[in-house]
Write an enzyme that holds these catalytic residues in place. Structure first.
Site, PDB file in Angstrom:
ATOM      1  N   GLU A 165       0.825  -1.211   0.000  1.00 27.76           N
ATOM      2  CA  GLU A 165       0.000   0.000   0.000  1.00 27.76           C
ATOM      3  C   GLU A 165       0.857   1.259   0.000  1.00 27.76           C
ATOM      4  O   GLU A 165       0.536   2.235  -0.709  1.00 27.76           O
ATOM      5  CB  GLU A 165      -0.943  -0.008   1.201  1.00 27.76           C
ATOM      6  CG  GLU A 165      -2.080  -1.002   1.066  1.00 27.76           C
ATOM      7  CD  GLU A 165      -3.016  -0.990   2.268  1.00 27.76           C
ATOM      8  OE1 GLU A 165      -2.753  -0.213   3.213  1.00 27.76           O
ATOM      9  OE2 GLU A 165      -3.998  -1.756   2.261  1.00 27.76           O
ATOM     10  N   HIS A 199     -10.341   2.029   0.167  1.00 24.97           N
ATOM     11  CA  HIS A 199     -10.853   1.118   1.201  1.00 24.97           C
ATOM     12  C   HIS A 199     -12.382   1.036   1.186  1.00 24.97           C
ATOM     13  O   HIS A 199     -12.961   0.288   1.989  1.00 24.97           O
ATOM     14  CB  HIS A 199     -10.386   1.578   2.580  1.00 24.97           C
ATOM     15  CG  HIS A 199      -8.915   1.386   2.813  1.00 24.97           C
ATOM     16  ND1 HIS A 199      -7.967   2.243   2.302  1.00 24.97           N
ATOM     17  CD2 HIS A 199      -8.230   0.434   3.490  1.00 24.97           C
ATOM     18  CE1 HIS A 199      -6.762   1.828   2.668  1.00 24.97           C
ATOM     19  NE2 HIS A 199      -6.884   0.740   3.382  1.00 24.97           N
TER      20      HIS A 199
END
Length: 311
Positions: A165, A199
């Site tokens: 990430e 997300h």
């Protein structure tokens, strides 16, 4: 140099490659029953036999492979950009050297890695009072290290997810905006919104796990807003760290540490040890003040010499 619109397209491509990778892979996709279950708020339904949930070991393994592949593609795109820049600029750096430097694969001092633990001084003190820090009486190498960190869930939460990430949403995304000569303020406060939005797909899982009812929809919406806010704020911080240090490693260690510690809960910590209430509050305040001081532009905690991004 590239245009700002091109940077937007490339940043969106990075997000699509990373998040989309877990949906392209059949083994990484989730499956749920279509049955509605009306449950009290906060309670998840039992997992059915033919369902595939996010924390199933085989799903985790497939997703680890998928996100690593997506991260490699993003880095390859950055390398292609560097190859084009190197050819146009005709400088002495090879495309690989440029890629390594722009993606922040450079060492830095220990100080940037200590900023995040400083912020968590209050929670760390609470763990100390409970005796759950490494080496204390209530800490177990078997339960707290092997089972917690080295399980397939731990590998995802504390190794692969933070590294991939940060490489994609920090190094790759900020590289293209830097090439577009976007201001540092915009890179710090706008680029991490992509990280927060990435997300949002967890809302579908929450909706299904909690029964596909109006209550489940409410929980999914609230959870998504909270996660978007939390991850965006965390993204502001990691973007600042990356730009100031020119290294991807301080954001990675910050990500790992925050995943291990979780969200600070001063109320819970005080309820556990009301006799140390004042000491816990003081520890939280000292941590916050020290964190702000370490991040301020006048200190050398987060500023590295010769960074590409922060002159």
């Amino acid at each position: 140099m590239i245009s700002t619109s091109t940077a937007h397209v490339l940043a969106s491509l990075f997000v699509t490659c990373y998040v989309g990778s877990i949906y392209i892979s059949k083994g990484a996709r989730l499956s749920f029953s279509n049955t509605k279950v009306y449950l009290d708020y906060g309670f998840a339904r039992p997992k059915l036999q033919n369902e595939r949930w996010r924390d199933d070991p085989d799903v985790i393994r497939a997703r680890l492979v998928a996100v690593c592949s997506g991260t490699f593609i993003c880095c390859a795109i950055v390398y292609a950009l560097m190859a084009s820049e190197s050819a146009n600029a005709k400088n002495s750096w090879t495309p690989l050297q440029m890629t390594v430097n722009y993606l922040g694969c450079t060492s830095t001092s220990i100080l940037p890695h200590l900023i995040t633990p400083m912020l968590f001084l209050g929670p760390l003190y609470a763990h100390f009072l409970r005796g759950t820090l490494p080496g204390q009486c209530n800490w177990s190498s078997q339960e707290d290290l092997r089972s917690f960190l080295l399980s397939v869930t731990g590998v995802r939460n504390y190794f692969v997810a933070p590294i991939t990430e940060e490489v994609v949403f920090r190094a790759c995304v900020l590289t293209v905006y830097h090439l577009a000569q976007v201001s540092k303020m915009r890179m710090i406060f706008l680029c991490p919104l992509l990280f927060g939005a990435a997300h949002a797909h967890h809302a579908w899982e929450t909706y299904n796990r909690y029964g596909r009812s109006p209550t489940a929809l409410k929980r999914a919406a609230i959870g998504t807003v909270f996660q978007f806010t939390y991850t965006s704020i965390f993204g502001f911080y990691c973007s600042y760290l990356f730009l100031r240090t020119g290294s991807i490693f301080p954001p990675i260690t910050a990500h790992v540490f925050c995943n291990i510690m979780g969200v600070p809960q001063p109320g819970y910590d005080i309820s556990e040890r009301p006799d140390r209430k004042l000491a816990i509050i003081v520890a939280y305040l000292i941590g916050i003040v020290g964190f702000v001081y370490a991040l301020s532009s006048g200190t050398r905690w987060a500023l590295a010499e010769g960074t590409l991004y922060w002159n």
